[in-house]
Motif scaffolding. Structure first.
Motif, short mmCIF file in Angstrom:
data_model
loop_
_atom_site.label_atom_id
_atom_site.label_comp_id
_atom_site.label_asym_id
_atom_site.label_seq_id
_atom_site.Cartn_x
_atom_site.Cartn_y
_atom_site.Cartn_z
N VAL A 78 -17.10 -12.21 -3.35
CA VAL A 78 -17.56 -11.00 -2.34
C VAL A 78 -18.39 -10.48 -2.22
CG1 VAL A 78 -16.80 -9.54 -0.72
CG2 VAL A 78 -15.42 -12.25 -1.31
N CYS A 79 -20.23 -10.51 -1.57
CA CYS A 79 -20.34 -9.61 -1.92
C CYS A 79 -20.60 -8.13 -0.65
CB CYS A 79 -22.05 -9.12 -2.12
SG CYS A 79 -22.67 -10.83 -3.14
N LEU A 80 -20.08 -6.87 -1.42
CA LEU A 80 -20.71 -5.90 0.16
C LEU A 80 -21.77 -4.75 -0.75
CD1 LEU A 80 -16.94 -3.75 -1.90
CD2 LEU A 80 -17.66 -5.25 -0.07
N THR A 81 -22.60 -4.75 0.51
CA THR A 81 -23.15 -4.21 0.71
C THR A 81 -24.04 -3.10 0.98
OG1 THR A 81 -25.96 -4.72 1.02
CG2 THR A 81 -24.37 -5.68 2.10
N ASP A 82 -24.36 -1.94 1.35
CA ASP A 82 -24.81 -1.16 2.10
C ASP A 82 -26.14 -0.73 2.83
OD1 ASP A 82 -26.59 -0.70 0.11
OD2 ASP A 82 -25.92 1.48 -0.20
N LEU A 83 -26.61 -2.51 3.01
CA LEU A 83 -27.52 -2.79 3.53
C LEU A 83 -27.20 -3.75 5.26
CD1 LEU A 83 -29.51 -4.67 1.15
CD2 LEU A 83 -30.00 -2.75 2.17
N PRO A 84 -27.35 -2.76 6.31
CA PRO A 84 -26.99 -3.28 7.64
C PRO A 84 -28.16 -4.58 7.59
CG PRO A 84 -28.69 -1.38 7.57
CD PRO A 84 -28.73 -1.64 6.56
N PHE A 85 -27.35 -5.15 8.54
CA PHE A 85 -28.37 -6.49 9.66
C PHE A 85 -27.63 -7.20 10.60
CE2 PHE A 85 -26.92 -7.99 4.77
CZ PHE A 85 -28.40 -7.22 3.76
N SER A 106 -21.18 -6.41 4.69
CA SER A 106 -22.40 -5.12 5.42
C SER A 106 -21.39 -3.72 5.83
CB SER A 106 -22.88 -5.70 6.85
OG SER A 106 -23.81 -4.44 7.03
N LEU A 107 -21.41 -2.87 4.88
CA LEU A 107 -20.50 -2.03 5.00
C LEU A 107 -20.63 -1.04 6.07
CD1 LEU A 107 -19.99 -0.81 1.00
CD2 LEU A 107 -18.66 -2.20 2.43
N PRO A 108 -21.67 -0.27 6.44
CA PRO A 108 -22.20 0.34 7.59
C PRO A 108 -21.49 -0.48 9.40
CG PRO A 108 -24.80 -0.10 5.87
CD PRO A 108 -23.21 -0.98 5.80
N GLY A 109 -21.51 -2.02 9.54
CA GLY A 109 -21.20 -2.44 10.33
C GLY A 109 -19.99 -1.67 10.46
N LEU A 110 -18.93 -1.71 9.80
CA LEU A 110 -17.35 -1.50 9.37
C LEU A 110 -17.25 0.10 10.13
CD1 LEU A 110 -16.15 -2.77 6.39
CD2 LEU A 110 -16.24 -3.85 8.41
N GLY A 111 -18.03 0.71 10.68
CA GLY A 111 -17.98 2.02 10.94
C GLY A 111 -17.92 3.28 10.23
N SER A 112 -17.26 4.13 10.95
CA SER A 112 -17.29 5.26 10.51
C SER A 112 -15.12 5.15 9.91
CB SER A 112 -17.78 6.81 10.73
OG SER A 112 -16.83 6.50 12.37
N THR A 113 -14.43 4.57 10.44
CA THR A 113 -13.04 4.83 10.65
C THR A 113 -12.62 4.69 9.21
OG1 THR A 113 -13.15 2.46 11.07
CG2 THR A 113 -12.53 4.34 12.60
N ARG A 203 -21.89 2.62 16.12
CA ARG A 203 -20.71 1.65 14.94
C ARG A 203 -21.89 1.79 13.58
NH1 ARG A 203 -15.92 -1.29 13.45
NH2 ARG A 203 -16.01 -2.40 15.36
N ILE A 204 -22.82 1.20 14.17
CA ILE A 204 -23.75 0.71 12.32
C ILE A 204 -24.51 2.29 12.49
CG2 ILE A 204 -25.93 0.84 13.47
CD1 ILE A 204 -24.74 -1.67 11.38
N LEU A 205 -24.67 3.58 13.53
CA LEU A 205 -25.14 4.75 12.44
C LEU A 205 -24.39 5.09 11.93
CD1 LEU A 205 -27.16 5.71 15.73
CD2 LEU A 205 -28.06 5.16 13.54
N THR A 206 -22.94 4.96 12.66
CA THR A 206 -21.58 6.51 12.34
C THR A 206 -21.23 5.56 10.41
OG1 THR A 206 -20.33 4.95 13.60
CG2 THR A 206 -20.68 7.35 14.24
N GLY A 207 -21.48 4.47 10.17
CA GLY A 207 -20.81 3.75 9.45
C GLY A 207 -22.45 4.10 8.50
N MET A 208 -23.65 3.92 8.87
CA MET A 208 -24.29 4.39 7.53
C MET A 208 -24.89 5.89 7.19
SD MET A 208 -27.94 2.46 9.44
CE MET A 208 -29.54 2.72 8.20
N VAL A 209 -23.96 6.65 7.79
CA VAL A 209 -24.18 8.09 7.85
C VAL A 209 -22.88 7.73 6.51
CG1 VAL A 209 -23.38 10.36 8.79
CG2 VAL A 209 -24.98 8.47 9.81
#
Length: 391
Positions: A78-85, A106-113, A203-209
């Motif tokens: 399982v690859c965890l990545t901070d790249l958005p797809f 893709s960690l940013p896709g999980l949002g800021s929660t 979701r993706i923006l808050t996840g990236m932040v």
């Protein structure tokens, strides 16, 4: 009879995801026995590897992950990545290939929660998909096995079900997640995406932040705070600042605060070359996303900086300016609300002075916590690796 042994590789890029994987690797073996197969002895290895430099295609990460799995002789990876797809500009949260036994999150896709809980459940779901399969009959089999389990400690996993990436929460009602099976044209067997482009962008923006961790940047501002406070405190001695604050209306105070904060962010971006420039290998949409995430991250950090300065100046104003002296310098009725406006004005003005007149204490912390800079470094590393392979 000895139990079968199953190994799962958990691969993350350097930085915050690495800390997450170390925490999860100790928890996952017991959870995998409950959620996937209790007749197996599960072992989880955590390792750091960016796998790719910069890419817009999750297939490239899956392929790099598959090679790493073969090298390490893992059963699953399982690859965890901070790249958005994205798929049609809808964020991809996770994908898995049941044939290759490779999955990515893709960690940013999980949002800021809360991240750890969602990542933990996502890993369990993806390993379950790779172990049992993604077709409907395989999902039903996995669901029946899960419902037959009796363990109060992990009862929440039953509510999640065998077709969800993680347990449905409040944010999913606003930004629902869809499970799709792409078909035979790709090696990917299951994919989780956000249904809506608009909620997906939020979701993706808050996840990236969150992935940028703006709170981690703040220690680099120590010298800036000291310089700004020292300069602003000196200005408090003179009545010009008092008179200005007394003349400003509420709208002007807000405008001064907003302008000063954006000037601070602009200075950071320009001074440290954080703006992602156009490149042939980068889609315009993704480049704009990186830049917006960088701006939002710095705005959050500058907001922390502004609040701390405000409270420091509040103490200084009360200590330096007696009420009687304030009354002698200002026209009209004078009260403690004038202290508030003087503090507000001093903070907005000094934030600009602090930005232009002092250096960051740890510049690398700021740089490495923004997508623009991290992507520049990955792009450089990827190019260097290609050049080494060609020589």
């Amino acid at each position: 009879m000895s139990q079968a042994k199953m190994s799962v590789g958990l691969v993350t890029p350097p930085g915050y995801p690495e800390k997450l994987s170390k925490q999860l690797s100790s928890e996952l073996p017991k959870l995998l026995r409950y959620y996937v197969e209790d007749e197996c002895e599960w072992h989880v290895d955590s390792t750091v590897d960016p796998l790719t430099g910069v890419t817009e295609k999750p297939e490239e990460v899956l392929e790099a992950g598959y090679k790493r799995k073969e090298e390490e002789d893992w059963d699953y990876i399982v690859c965890l990545t901070d790249l958005p797809f994205f798929q049609d500009r809808k964020p991809i949260l996770a994908e898995a290939s049941t044939n290759k036994k490779v999955a990515i999150i893709s960690l940013p896709g999980l949002g800021s929660t809360p991240m750890v809980k969602r990542i933990r459940q996502s890993i369990l779901q993806l390993v379950n998909e790779m172990y049992y399969g993604s077709p409907e009959e395989d999902r039903e089999k996995a669901q029946r096995r899960l419902q037959a389990k009796e363990n109060e400690e992990y009862e929440y996993l039953k509510e999640k079900g065998s077709k969800r990436l993680f347990k449905k929460g409040g944010f999913e009602r606003f930004s629902p997640i869809k499970r799709v099976r792409p078909g035979e044209e790709t090696s990917i067997d299951v994919r989780y995406i956000v249904k809506s482009r608009l909620s997906g962008a939020i979701r993706i923006l808050t996840g990236m932040v969150r992935a940028n961790r703006p709170w981690a940047i703040f220690p680099a501002f120590k010298k800036v705070i000291i310089f700004a406070f020292a300069t602003g405190s000196y200005a408090l001695v003179f009545p010009t600042l008092w008179q200005l604050s007394n003349s400003y209306g509420l709208w002007r105070m807000f405008m001064l605060m907003i302008v000063s904060s954006f000037l601070m962010v602009g200075w950071l971006v320009l001074a440290h070359n954080l703006w992602e420039k156009p490149r042939q290998d980068r889609a315009k949409y993704l480049r704009n996303l990186y830049n917006v995430a960088t701006i939002l991250t710095l705005l959050v950090t500058v907001s922390f900086y502004y609040i701390i300065l405000f409270f420091m100046f509040a103490v200084a104003v009360i200590a330096f300016i007696p009420m009687g002296l304030l009354e002698s310098q200002l026209s009209g009725s004078v009260g403690y609300d004038n202290y508030f406006y003087i503090t507000w004005t001093a903070t907005s003005i000094s934030i600009i002075i602090g930005a232009l007149g002092s250096a960051l204490e740890d510049e690398e912390v700021v740089l490495s916590s923004t997508y623009g800079y991290r992507q520049q470094q990955r792009y450089k590393t990827a190019n260097d690796s290609k050049e080494e392979e060609n020589t």
